[in-house]
Structures are given as structure tokens and as C-alpha cells.
Write an enzyme that holds these catalytic residues in place. Structure first.
Site, PDB file in Angstrom:
ATOM      1  N   ALA A  71     -21.767 -45.370  51.546  1.00 50.88           N
ATOM      2  CA  ALA A  71     -22.292 -44.146  52.161  1.00 50.88           C
ATOM      3  C   ALA A  71     -22.978 -43.279  51.114  1.00 50.88           C
ATOM      4  O   ALA A  71     -22.802 -42.073  51.064  1.00 50.88           O
ATOM      5  CB  ALA A  71     -21.190 -43.378  52.886  1.00 50.88           C
ATOM      6  N   GLY A  72     -23.763 -43.948  50.256  1.00 53.32           N
ATOM      7  CA  GLY A  72     -24.621 -43.209  49.329  1.00 53.32           C
ATOM      8  C   GLY A  72     -25.856 -42.742  50.080  1.00 53.32           C
ATOM      9  O   GLY A  72     -25.881 -42.758  51.312  1.00 53.32           O
ATOM     10  N   ASN A  85     -16.927 -47.114  53.399  1.00 55.08           N
ATOM     11  CA  ASN A  85     -17.143 -46.405  52.126  1.00 55.08           C
ATOM     12  C   ASN A  85     -15.828 -46.260  51.392  1.00 55.08           C
ATOM     13  O   ASN A  85     -14.762 -46.169  51.984  1.00 55.08           O
ATOM     14  CB  ASN A  85     -17.759 -45.017  52.379  1.00 55.08           C
ATOM     15  CG  ASN A  85     -18.333 -44.399  51.113  1.00 55.08           C
ATOM     16  OD1 ASN A  85     -19.024 -45.079  50.357  1.00 55.08           O
ATOM     17  ND2 ASN A  85     -18.032 -43.133  50.878  1.00 55.08           N
ATOM     18  N   GLU A 144     -30.243 -34.603  31.779  1.00 57.94           N
ATOM     19  CA  GLU A 144     -29.848 -33.605  32.773  1.00 57.94           C
ATOM     20  C   GLU A 144     -28.457 -33.045  32.457  1.00 57.94           C
ATOM     21  O   GLU A 144     -28.209 -31.851  32.619  1.00 57.94           O
ATOM     22  CB  GLU A 144     -29.885 -34.224  34.179  1.00 57.94           C
ATOM     23  CG  GLU A 144     -31.302 -34.602  34.588  1.00 57.94           C
ATOM     24  CD  GLU A 144     -31.472 -34.766  36.091  1.00 57.94           C
ATOM     25  OE1 GLU A 144     -30.689 -35.528  36.688  1.00 57.94           O
ATOM     26  OE2 GLU A 144     -32.383 -34.133  36.670  1.00 57.94           O
ATOM     27  N   LYS A 164     -37.323 -28.958  42.342  1.00 57.22           N
ATOM     28  CA  LYS A 164     -36.072 -29.732  42.362  1.00 57.22           C
ATOM     29  C   LYS A 164     -35.164 -29.242  43.494  1.00 57.22           C
ATOM     30  O   LYS A 164     -34.592 -30.034  44.237  1.00 57.22           O
ATOM     31  CB  LYS A 164     -35.381 -29.573  41.007  1.00 57.22           C
ATOM     32  CG  LYS A 164     -34.095 -30.363  40.835  1.00 57.22           C
ATOM     33  CD  LYS A 164     -34.340 -31.681  40.167  1.00 57.22           C
ATOM     34  CE  LYS A 164     -33.053 -32.469  39.990  1.00 57.22           C
ATOM     35  NZ  LYS A 164     -33.317 -33.863  39.683  1.00 57.22           N
TER      36      LYS A 164
END
Lengths: 405, 405
Positions: free
Chosen positions: B11-12, B37, B169, B378
């Protein structure tokens, strides 16, 4: 004596109150006052169990020394005391030496582990801000680790607390925190075990049995398991061993919290003063036996109740009472007076906190208090101390005013 | 085919979007849809570096599957996939077996450590909520430990981050967090070292050099040290060894963060499908080469740009594009149609976050963006995804609207 050097070691309840009062009572030209402390802040020892449980931020429990001391009147040194040399009238600090004419020792206590193997290395204590903060982080870390490992390790969710009043207070806070911790780390509440190992047949054995029973019921209702009549035998990083009725039992746990004993700061004890069961012998006027110019205050000293021959509980309140006597007698010493005031401890009641919403204790006439009345009293005592220490400002900044939480 | 069983693994971004769209596009009587998931929640992989740095609470980055899936239409199983058996048309789960008529593999990626000694055991990764949360706790724990130890250990304050876009990041978020961490644990900012070890001569080697330079300057201005042209050689609990210009150097650190590589989920790879450099070979219609009834989506697949023969970056946006095709072709398969739609990746720009207040990236026509414009873009991309996934409700609940922070 000229202008004598007064040195105060330690900025705990006793030391800091002494410094604050000396500032007020002694004109600056009469003496030089130096306060030495390991940290640049004083902390409320009586609130550390809340930091350790994570229910109070550590900044609420500490007060920068510069906020209550006038740095122009009192010299403040942040350093570790390495040794006291009463014969040479000097103090060895990590960064140098300090000489004194009058010394006030207020170095407090350190945890005593009575040689139980592994406690020194693997158990957590809550006697300083650094220790309490680490325990909080340690618990969160283990809760976070739990779901990170494929093989689930129950030891990460078991918390073993060993004995003492501060153990009970920590249990009270911890059980208040656990629902939040469970939410935060996706752990079901039923998977947590909080275990108290107590040597006596009840917690708070020195208190009235009714109070002790109240405390146990309150904590049991929040899930604490009590193992009474048991002794910790050994502590390892991932388990703890206790003995009960001659049998050894093992509990898997990464978090053993040792609150079962304290002893007088070893530097104070090992400086050539006579001591009694590890506590420095003091005279009625708070001077160390055999020394004209050395006072000891606070938890460094053992004060025995004459009627019962029992030691008085070491409370913040008692340290404040003692600081009055020390300041009075330091002044008498400087002025060359012959008469010193004797310290007569006044029992003023004790309250044991059981989390933010519960407490129990006794007041003056041994009247017993339970629940919210005891919580109120506890907050009142704390606020009164803040007021005496730092005036209205500190009270407003750090006081506890919400009686419902 | 009767009423076919459609099973979606994972379930990404890709798997969940496929399930959500199948609910809307397929009438319930046409097929049974089962989503499997590991967790009962979906999480925003693209926000994990914020959780790991501690600047975003993990609950902001995860969405309970039941909040976006209609449990009466779609069967949802929380379990681990152990094996896929395409010849028997079954899935082995930890708690049992599941058979399928049509399978959608969306198991994503796992960290690849390329056999570098110690990385699997001692380095932190940030590819799941559990890993990211642990890294956050680990850092706080080490900062708390620092003042708890008499012998100060600089390794607790050194953070080594190894390569990749998510490394950059993470560095952006971490450097935003460090001033707060320093306040919280009484550590002076100058004592912290944040070190990036990068194999290429610059960070973000696959990006436009101007963007890479901007990212490095931005991070350097916040204290990041870059060691470029260097390779991690070994990771131990308390230090890391890297090689640069043939020389081995050691950095004492308790916190090595490995962001230098991912590979397709090994269960998906080891199920008898043909694969290319570890990525499952898929046809234009998103079906796995050689299998009529197995689709693969998301990071399981490698999509090569025909002009440049380079792999497309695996973005959330691409997973969403792919899910459109998968849903369309699953429907065609059920209805016995002969024509399938081919997937044509559309480049839609990429933005690399550099903390809450800085970012850099490119948009459609390769226009470069820096600073607050890139930050806005973003957030816009993230919010758009939330809107498509869970409608206005999810957007309001988890969206990012504060453009200044």
C-alpha cells in the site's frame, strides 16, 4: 578576621538558599562569598521523577544560578569539586584551587547501590537533570526500537523500578505517561509491564500503613505490578535478577531504574570529617564536628530525631530551614560572637506524589491527606520554595498553578 | 473469468492508488479486490526524512488505510508477504495463503548496502516510518548521553550521512533541527559535526550542476561538511571508515545514516520473474514480462527513458501515473479486451527539499527553481497527491499549507 572568604560548595536547595540569604544579610564589604557548582543551573530535585517520566520538560525544573544570584555580589564558579582539604583550608577544583575562611558544604547525595552487581553500570538513576533526561530518552528509544525489530523483544517494554520514595513518585508519573508513549510508538497498552521490586512488605514502609496502602492501590489501578519482600540481586543490560523467598527470578528488561538508596556525596565524606553511617557528623549549630569554620547542610548531614532515634527524612523543606541557621551562624562567626543558634528540625509533613493527579501524605498534626488535597499541598510547597528562592519572578516562571493537572 | 480475485501487494504510492481507483472504476460485482500491506497504514515516503530529523511528527506522514479505502468494497489484510508463486497463482503470507486471478505487485524497494561491511547491522536507514522514528530517537538519545558521561564522547555528536537524494533531503531537515537539539541537550552548536560522504565529485550528480551547486552551498552555510569522491568502506557501532584517494580515514560516530542505495524488494525479485539489474522486467502495458495476469508498479519496476537510455527517477508522481495504466489494463483484462494501454512516462520535474525553507529542482521545460519557489512547488506536489488519494478530507488533515515553514 578581616574580610573573610566564604565558600559554598553546591547549589542544591541548601547551598543556593544559603547563598541567596547571605546576599541579603551580609553587606558586601563584610565578606566575599563564592558559590561553586557543577552546573550553571540549580534544579528542583523533587521534580526529577517528572523529567525522567517525560511529563515535565527539564527546563521547568532548572533555574539558572544567575537568575537568583547577584553576580556582582557573589562570585559564581562552575566547576567540579575534587577534594576538600580542611587542614589547609583549601578546595581542590578541576581547574584549580580555592582557599576559604569559612566553608559551607552542600554537596548533597549520590546513588548508593550497595555493591549489587551491575547496578552501577546498567541501572538508570534519577538524581540529576542529565540522568533523568537520559532515562526519558532511553525509554522512548526502546519503545521506538520495538517495532523496528523483526523479532519482537518484550524486554524493551518491561520497566523495573527498585524501591524508595522516589521510585514510587516515578511510578506515579510513568503510569501517567504510558498511554501517550503507547500512542506515539504504536504499542498496545497491555504489552507494557511496569514492575516495582520492593524489599519490605509494602511500598513506603516508613509511612503510615494507610498511606502506603493508598499509594499501592492507586498505582495498581494504573497497571503497576508490585513484587514485595524481594531484593534486586543483579542487573544486566537486558535483564534483572531478584530474589524472593530464597528463589531467584529473572525479568527481561532494558530499563532498570534504581531509586533504592542514596549516600552522602563521597567527596564530602572522604575529606577527614567524622561521619556516622556515611553522613557527616554535625553539631547543633550546623558546624562539622571538630571544625570551627566548616558548616554542612542539606543531605550531607544526618539529623536524628531525639525521641525516636530515627533519621529525619531529607526534604527540601529541611534544607531551607537549615539554611536559615547556617546563614545566622556564619554571620555570628564573622562578627566574633560567642552565641550560636541551634538547629531544631520542625516536622512539617511530607507528601508523596503519585502522578499529576494523585498524591498522599501527612501534614503538621499527622493528619493524612489523599488525592487532590495532597496534590494541592505538594504544589503549594513547591511554589513556596520558588517564592523564597527567586521571588515573585521565579514563582511565575516555574510555579505549578494548574491544580487539575 | 467469472468474478476474478484481484490481489494488490503493498500500500505504497502505487499500490494504494491502484486500490483507490479500482474501487471507483470497477463495480463491486465485477471483481473481488484484496489489498495486502505490512502495516495498517500508508506512509508518505517522500516525507520520511522529516520524521528522521524530528521536524515532522510521523503521524503527519501516515494515513490509515481504512481512511482512504472502503472496507466494504475492498478486503484489507495486514500481513507480511513471504513469497509470490506465479505458477500456482498464490501468495504466501505469514499467516496463510492467498490465491489470485490478477496480481498487482507494488512492494517497493529496500535499502541496498552493496556488501559494505557493517552497514546492514549498524547504519540507520530512513525507508520506513519505524526506521525514521528510530533514527530520530537514536540521535536524541546520543545527545542526552553526551552530558551524562564523565568522559565526553565526540562520536555521539558526529552524524555521518552517506549519499543519494534522500541523504541530501535528510541533511536539509537535520540542519534545521540541530539548533533545537542543541538547546534541548545543552550542547553548543559548534560541537556538532554533520558529514556527508559522497562518491561523486558533487551531491546530486544526476541533476543539473547548477542545482547541485546550489544544494551544496545551502547545506554548507548550515554547517554540513562534504567529503566528495569518497566511499564508505566499513561501519561500526562507534565509527565509520571511508576511502578517499586511496587513503582510509576514520570518523568516530554513533550515527551513520545510509541513504546511498535501494533495490527492488527481494521477495518480488526472487519469485521467478525476469529482471534487469534487480528490477522486474515489465512490458509497456505494465504487465510482468511473460505473465498475462501479473502487473508490477512503482519502484518494483525499472522504466528506461528511450532517448537517453537512463532509468527514470522513481518518484511518487510516476507511481500515480502508472496506477492509471494498471487500473485501465486490469479492467481490460477482466472484460476480455484485446487492446491494452501502453505506459508512457511523462517527465514532470523533480524537486529536492533542503529543509523547510529551501529546496531546488526543475519543472516541465527543465526550468530551474531555487529557494522558496521550489519549496512551494514541493508542497504543491505533496498536496496534489493527498487530494488524489484521499480527497479534500485527507488534504485538509495532512496537507502542507504554511509556505513560510
Amino acid at each position: 578576621m578581616g574580610k573573610p572568604n566564604i565558600v559554598i560548595l553546591g547549589a542544591g536547595y541548601g547551598g543556593l538558599m544559603t547563598a541567596v540569604k547571605l546576599e541579603k544579610m551580609l553587606p558586601a564589604h563584610k565578606a566575599t562569598v563564592t558559590l561553586v557548582n557543577k552546573y550553571d543551573y540549580h534544579y528542583q530535585t523533587t521534580w526529577l521523577h517528572e523529567i525522567a517520566a517525560g511529563t515535565l520538560h527539564h527546563d521547568r525544573a532548572r533555574i539558572p544560578v544567575k537568575d537568583v544570584i547577584n553576580m556582582e555580589k557573589t562570585r559564581f564558579i562552575v566547576d567540579n569539586v575534587i577534594a576538600i582539604k580542611p587542614d589547609e583550608k583549601t578546595i581542590k577544583l578541576e581547574s584549580g584551587e580555592l582557599s576559604y575562611d569559612i566553608l559551607v558544604i552542600a554537596l548533597g547525595v549520590e546513588p548508593a547501590t550497595y555493591g549489587i552487581p551491575g547496578l552501577d553500570d546498567y541501572a538508570f538513576t534519577i538524581e540529576t537533570v542529565n540522568n533523568a533526561r537520559l532515562l526519558k530518552e532511553h525509554l522512548e528509544y526502546n519503545f521506538a526500537k520495538y517495532h523496528h525489530e523483526d523479532e519482537k523483544n518484550k524486554g524493551r517494554l518491561n520497566i523495573v523500578v527498585g524501591g524508595g520514595v522516589s521510585g514510587v513518585e516515578y511510578l506515579g508519573e510513568l503510569t501517567n505517561r504510558i498511554p501517550d508513549l503507547c500512542d506515539e510508538y504504536d504499542i498496545h497498552k497491555t504489552m507494557i509491564r511496569v514492575i516495582n521490586i520492593e524489599q519490605s512488605s509494602t511500598v513506603l514502609p516508613d509511612f503510615d500503613p494507610q498511606l502506603a496502602k493508598y499509594a499501592m492501590s492507586s498505582l495498581e489501578s494504573r497497571g503497576v505490578e508490585f513484587i514485595t519482600g524481594a531484593r534486586l540481586k543483579e542487573c544486566k543490560p537486558d535483564h534483572v535478577i531478584y530474589e524472593k523467598a530464597g528463589k531467584h527470578e529473572t525479568i527481561p528488561t532494558y530499563t532498570t531504574v534504581w531509586t533504592g538508596g542514596v549516600r552522602t556525596n563521597s567527596i564530602a565524606v572522604n575529606s577527614g570529617f567524622t561521619h556516622n553511617q556515611g553522613e557527616i557528623d554535625i553539631c547543633d549549630d550546623m558546624r562539622v564536628s571538630g571544625f570551627e569554620d566548616v558548616f554542612a547542610i542539606d543531605e550531607c548531614t544526618g539529623v536524628t530525631e531525639k525521641e525516636s532515634d530515627k533519621l529525619y527524612p531529607l526534604t527540601a523543606n529541611m534544607a531551607i530551614q537549615q539554611s536559615d541557621i547556617v546563614v545566622h551562624n556564619v554571620k555570628a562567626l564573622i562578627q566574633g560572637e560567642e552565641e550560636f543558634t541551634a538547629y531544631k528540625p520542625k516536622r512539617s509533613g511530607t507528601v508523596v506524589s503519585l502522578g499529576h493527579t494523585d498524591a498522599t501524605g501527612t501534614i503538621l498534626n499527622n493528619r493524612k491527606l489523599f488525592g487532590w488535597k495532597a496534590v494541592m499541598l505538594k504544589k503549594l510547597i513547591d511554589n513556596y520554595y520558588l517564592l523564597r528562592l527567586g521571588g515573585f519572578n521565579q514563582l511565575m516562571r516555574k510555579g505549578k498553578f494548574n491544580i487539575f493537572y
